[in-house]
Design an enzyme around this catalytic site. Sequence first.
Site, PDB file in Angstrom:
ATOM      1  N   THR A 174      14.090  18.383  15.963  1.00  0.00           N
ATOM      2  CA  THR A 174      13.302  18.675  17.167  1.00  0.00           C
ATOM      3  C   THR A 174      12.827  20.095  17.007  1.00  0.00           C
ATOM      4  OG1 THR A 174      14.291  17.198  18.835  1.00  0.00           O
ATOM      5  CG2 THR A 174      13.612  19.309  19.648  1.00  0.00           C
ATOM      6  N   VAL A 203      13.185   7.167  25.093  1.00  0.00           N
ATOM      7  CA  VAL A 203      12.788   8.539  25.421  1.00  0.00           C
ATOM      8  C   VAL A 203      14.044   9.408  25.394  1.00  0.00           C
ATOM      9  CG1 VAL A 203      11.859  10.038  27.221  1.00  0.00           C
ATOM     10  CG2 VAL A 203      10.814   7.801  26.800  1.00  0.00           C
ATOM     11  N   GLY A 204      13.946  10.553  24.742  1.00  0.00           N
ATOM     12  CA  GLY A 204      15.098  11.449  24.630  1.00  0.00           C
ATOM     13  C   GLY A 204      15.114  12.509  25.711  1.00  0.00           C
ATOM     14  N   GLY A 228      19.935  13.242  22.242  1.00  0.00           N
ATOM     15  CA  GLY A 228      19.351  13.472  23.557  1.00  0.00           C
ATOM     16  C   GLY A 228      20.059  12.784  24.709  1.00  0.00           C
TER      17      GLY A 228
HETATM   18  N1  ASP Z   1      16.972  15.749  21.135  1.00  0.00           N
HETATM   19  C1  ASP Z   1      16.106  14.873  20.396  1.00  0.00           C
HETATM   20  C2  ASP Z   1      16.136  13.520  21.005  1.00  0.00           C
HETATM   21  O1  ASP Z   1      17.209  13.041  21.339  1.00  0.00           O
HETATM   22  C3  ASP Z   1      16.449  14.739  18.969  1.00  0.00           C
HETATM   23  C4  ASP Z   1      16.991  15.936  18.299  1.00  0.00           C
HETATM   24  O2  ASP Z   1      16.881  17.045  18.757  1.00  0.00           O
HETATM   25  O3  ASP Z   1      17.547  15.792  17.227  1.00  0.00           O
HETATM   26  O4  ASP Z   1      15.106  12.921  21.113  1.00  0.00           O
END
Ligand code: ASP
Length: 316
Positions: A174, A203-204, A228
């Site tokens: 991310t 959706v994260g 997420g």
């Molecule tokens: N936080 C992001 C999600 O869950 C993924 C990540 O940061 O690795 O969509």
Amino acid sequence: MPAIAIHGGCGVMAKLGLSEDEWRAAREDLARALRAGWARLQAGGSAVDAVEAAVTTMEDSPHFNAGHGAAFNAAGENELDAAIMDGATLGAGAVCAARRIRNPVRAARALMEGGETVMLTGDAADRFAAAAGLAVEDPAYFGTPRRRDALASMQARLRAGTAAEASEAEKHGTVGAVALDAKGHLAAATSTGGFTNKPVGRVGDSPVIGAGTYARDGVCAVSGTGKGEYFIRHVVGHEIASRMAYLGEDVETAARHVVMEDLAPHRIGAGLVAIDAQGRIAAPYNTDGMFRGWIGADGRLSVATHDEVFALGPAG
Ligand code: ASP
């Protein structure tokens, strides 16, 4: 007094298979993103301008899981989430499961500036971006061979029953930025492709205001990276702001508590960048590494992937 911090995802480790040249290129892109944000701050721009500029730079880089280079979902498609928040007004905008927006953070900002709707999904988000005059791309633009390999390897692991052994780096990433501007305003922005092999339509936390992205003047701005679902359950950004506001914790203590005490027991990768109203920066992570960097109130630029921090001198 301006300051800015960014992350390019947690979970970096040798298994990502990057060569020394690629590590260097990723660090250069982190420095470029910081300088893009810093230039806005130095020109009298707002914290919102700075985080948008930094995140846009990382969305355009293939090294990070956002925009070009986003992780593929289970159907081999890219669905992009992004958000931006203005700590001065609590204005916020977010897009999720977008498939065509070149720079989802720009669409999030355009939505925020509309002043009404906070979040748009899928086709509606893509259409909104096009109508706002933002660049839209053929979906093929977002994929890279590395992410395609990561999807193939994750799906092979699932078939073999070894998915639990996949590295954090194979799974996700991310990008995000937090900034304090010369007027004392805070902002945060986050953009992601989510995680490799995520369910279609999932959706994260990145576009969920208060979870992966949060900013409130006088307190802090936060952008997260990690699984997420847990950031949403712990409402991570808002939780850090609450610890600071109600318990009187400093940004480092509050951010570390949430990453190391609240999230770590779930045995998920987690990291974030946070900045307070004085420009103090925290960047905790519980993985082997996190792409990250900052230009502190002293004007000096640093970038890092693992423990070692590369101090690159005055930001210019
Ligand atoms: N936080 C992001 C999600 O869950 C993924 C990540 O940061 O690795 O969509």
